[in-house]
Design a protein around this motif. Structure first.
Motif, PDB file in Angstrom:
ATOM      1  N   GLU A  42      10.550  16.881   5.713  1.00 60.10           N
ATOM      2  CA  GLU A  42       9.625  17.073   4.592  1.00 60.10           C
ATOM      3  C   GLU A  42       9.662  15.879   3.644  1.00 60.10           C
ATOM      4  O   GLU A  42       8.623  15.382   3.199  1.00 60.10           O
ATOM      5  N   GLU A  43      10.870  15.432   3.344  1.00 56.49           N
ATOM      6  CA  GLU A  43      11.016  14.285   2.438  1.00 56.49           C
ATOM      7  C   GLU A  43      10.362  13.045   3.042  1.00 56.49           C
ATOM      8  O   GLU A  43       9.667  12.298   2.355  1.00 56.49           O
ATOM      9  N   SER A  44      10.558  12.850   4.347  1.00 54.54           N
ATOM     10  CA  SER A  44       9.954  11.695   5.025  1.00 54.54           C
ATOM     11  C   SER A  44       8.433  11.764   4.977  1.00 54.54           C
ATOM     12  O   SER A  44       7.763  10.749   4.768  1.00 54.54           O
ATOM     13  N   GLN A  45       7.894  12.967   5.181  1.00 51.12           N
ATOM     14  CA  GLN A  45       6.437  13.113   5.128  1.00 51.12           C
ATOM     15  C   GLN A  45       5.907  12.835   3.725  1.00 51.12           C
ATOM     16  O   GLN A  45       4.857  12.204   3.569  1.00 51.12           O
ATOM     17  N   GLN A  46       6.633  13.263   2.724  1.00 52.29           N
ATOM     18  CA  GLN A  46       6.217  12.985   1.347  1.00 52.29           C
ATOM     19  C   GLN A  46       6.262  11.484   1.065  1.00 52.29           C
ATOM     20  O   GLN A  46       5.349  10.931   0.444  1.00 52.29           O
ATOM     21  N   GLN A  47       7.324  10.837   1.541  1.00 53.14           N
ATOM     22  CA  GLN A  47       7.439   9.390   1.342  1.00 53.14           C
ATOM     23  C   GLN A  47       6.316   8.657   2.077  1.00 53.14           C
ATOM     24  O   GLN A  47       5.763   7.675   1.570  1.00 53.14           O
ATOM     25  N   ARG A  48       5.967   9.149   3.267  1.00 53.51           N
ATOM     26  CA  ARG A  48       4.865   8.554   4.020  1.00 53.51           C
ATOM     27  C   ARG A  48       3.558   8.686   3.243  1.00 53.51           C
ATOM     28  O   ARG A  48       2.774   7.738   3.159  1.00 53.51           O
ATOM     29  N   ASP A  49       3.322   9.853   2.664  1.00 58.29           N
ATOM     30  CA  ASP A  49       2.101  10.069   1.892  1.00 58.29           C
ATOM     31  C   ASP A  49       2.029   9.125   0.698  1.00 58.29           C
ATOM     32  O   ASP A  49       0.976   8.559   0.399  1.00 58.29           O
ATOM     33  N   VAL A  50       3.158   8.945   0.034  1.00 61.31           N
ATOM     34  CA  VAL A  50       3.212   8.019  -1.105  1.00 61.31           C
ATOM     35  C   VAL A  50       2.953   6.591  -0.624  1.00 61.31           C
ATOM     36  O   VAL A  50       2.189   5.842  -1.239  1.00 61.31           O
ATOM     37  N   ALA A  51       3.566   6.231   0.508  1.00 58.99           N
ATOM     38  CA  ALA A  51       3.375   4.884   1.059  1.00 58.99           C
ATOM     39  C   ALA A  51       1.910   4.651   1.433  1.00 58.99           C
ATOM     40  O   ALA A  51       1.367   3.570   1.187  1.00 58.99           O
ATOM     41  N   GLN A  52       1.261   5.654   2.000  1.00 59.75           N
ATOM     42  CA  GLN A  52      -0.159   5.518   2.348  1.00 59.75           C
ATOM     43  C   GLN A  52      -1.009   5.312   1.095  1.00 59.75           C
ATOM     44  O   GLN A  52      -1.909   4.470   1.080  1.00 59.75           O
ATOM     45  N   ALA A  53      -0.719   6.070   0.057  1.00 63.13           N
ATOM     46  CA  ALA A  53      -1.471   5.921  -1.197  1.00 63.13           C
ATOM     47  C   ALA A  53      -1.238   4.530  -1.788  1.00 63.13           C
ATOM     48  O   ALA A  53      -2.185   3.879  -2.259  1.00 63.13           O
ATOM     49  N   ASN A  54       0.011   4.066  -1.754  1.00 62.44           N
ATOM     50  CA  ASN A  54       0.322   2.735  -2.275  1.00 62.44           C
ATOM     51  C   ASN A  54      -0.384   1.656  -1.464  1.00 62.44           C
ATOM     52  O   ASN A  54      -0.880   0.677  -2.020  1.00 62.44           O
ATOM     53  N   TYR A  55      -0.438   1.850  -0.149  1.00 66.69           N
ATOM     54  CA  TYR A  55      -1.106   0.872   0.707  1.00 66.69           C
ATOM     55  C   TYR A  55      -2.588   0.786   0.368  1.00 66.69           C
ATOM     56  O   TYR A  55      -3.151  -0.302   0.270  1.00 66.69           O
ATOM     57  N   LYS A  56      -3.228   1.938   0.183  1.00 65.78           N
ATOM     58  CA  LYS A  56      -4.655   1.940  -0.148  1.00 65.78           C
ATOM     59  C   LYS A  56      -4.907   1.207  -1.460  1.00 65.78           C
ATOM     60  O   LYS A  56      -5.861   0.432  -1.582  1.00 65.78           O
ATOM     61  N   THR A  57      -4.031   1.433  -2.443  1.00 62.33           N
ATOM     62  CA  THR A  57      -4.169   0.748  -3.730  1.00 62.33           C
ATOM     63  C   THR A  57      -3.971  -0.753  -3.550  1.00 62.33           C
ATOM     64  O   THR A  57      -4.751  -1.570  -4.055  1.00 62.33           O
ATOM     65  N   TYR A  58      -2.916  -1.124  -2.814  1.00 64.77           N
ATOM     66  CA  TYR A  58      -2.632  -2.535  -2.564  1.00 64.77           C
ATOM     67  C   TYR A  58      -3.806  -3.200  -1.846  1.00 64.77           C
ATOM     68  O   TYR A  58      -4.229  -4.293  -2.209  1.00 64.77           O
ATOM     69  N   TYR A  59      -4.337  -2.528  -0.835  1.00 65.97           N
ATOM     70  CA  TYR A  59      -5.434  -3.091  -0.059  1.00 65.97           C
ATOM     71  C   TYR A  59      -6.662  -3.329  -0.944  1.00 65.97           C
ATOM     72  O   TYR A  59      -7.305  -4.381  -0.861  1.00 65.97           O
ATOM     73  N   GLU A  61      -6.680  -3.796  -4.178  1.00 66.21           N
ATOM     74  CA  GLU A  61      -6.382  -4.900  -5.098  1.00 66.21           C
ATOM     75  C   GLU A  61      -6.420  -6.236  -4.371  1.00 66.21           C
ATOM     76  O   GLU A  61      -6.946  -7.219  -4.899  1.00 66.21           O
ATOM     77  N   ALA A  62      -5.884  -6.283  -3.161  1.00 62.74           N
ATOM     78  CA  ALA A  62      -5.885  -7.528  -2.387  1.00 62.74           C
ATOM     79  C   ALA A  62      -7.312  -7.952  -2.046  1.00 62.74           C
ATOM     80  O   ALA A  62      -7.639  -9.145  -2.083  1.00 62.74           O
ATOM     81  N   THR A  63      -8.159  -6.991  -1.741  1.00 66.19           N
ATOM     82  CA  THR A  63      -9.556  -7.287  -1.448  1.00 66.19           C
ATOM     83  C   THR A  63     -10.246  -7.879  -2.672  1.00 66.19           C
ATOM     84  O   THR A  63     -10.989  -8.860  -2.572  1.00 66.19           O
ATOM     85  N   GLU A  64      -9.968  -7.303  -3.837  1.00 67.60           N
ATOM     86  CA  GLU A  64     -10.556  -7.807  -5.080  1.00 67.60           C
ATOM     87  C   GLU A  64     -10.062  -9.226  -5.379  1.00 67.60           C
ATOM     88  O   GLU A  64     -10.843 -10.099  -5.771  1.00 67.60           O
TER      89      GLU A  64
END
Length: 123
Positions: A42-59, A61-64
C-alpha cells in the motif's frame, strides 16, 4: 495490480486467520508477515501515485521552460541579425558618387525600434 478493495479483503482474511490460528502456521509466511507485506505494498502504491503526480508537474514545467528557451533563442538570433546590420561597415558607406544616404542612415533606427518593440510585446 492489486486494487485497494482486494488488498483490504486480503488484509481482513489474514487478520481473521491470524487471530484464530496465531502461532503454528503451516504456510511459508505467517499472516502477520502477510499483513506487513500488504502494508508495504500500500505504501509503495501511494509513493508511486505521488511520483506520477510529481512527474506530470515536472513534465509540464519542463515543456514550458523548453518553449521559453526556444523563444529566447529566436530573439537572440533576431538581435544578432539587427546588430549585424548596424555593425556592417558597408551599411554606413554612402552610395557611389557621394549622393544619397547610407543604408543605416536610411533605416533611421527602424530595425532597432522594431526589435525593441518585439521585446516589449513579450513582457
Amino acid at each position: 495490480m492489486l486494487t485497494p478493495e482486494r488488498i483490504e479483503e486480503i488484509k481482513r482474511d489474514a487478520q481473521e486467520e491470524a487471530e484464530t490460528i496465531y502461532g503454528n502456521c503451516s504456510a511459508n509466511i505467517t499472516n502477520i508477515e502477510l499483513l506487513k507485506l500488504l502494508a508495504a505494498l500500500e505504501e509503495s502504491q501511494q509513493q508511486r501515485d505521488v511520483a506520477q503526480a510529481n512527474y506530470k508537474t515536472y513534465y509540464a514545467e519542463a515543456t514550458e521552460v523548453s518553449k521559453r528557451l526556444a523563444e529566447a533563442q529566436q530573439t537572440i538570433a533576431r538581435q544578432r541579425e539587427v546588430l549585424g546590420f548596424y555593425a556592417n561597415q558597408e551599411h554606413w558607406e554612402l552610395p557611389s558618387f557621394g549622393r544619397g544616404q547610407s543604408k543605416v542612415t536610411s533605416d533611421r533606427g527602424s530595425k532597432a525600434r522594431e526589435l525593441l518593440k518585439e521585446g516589449s510585446d513579450k513582457v
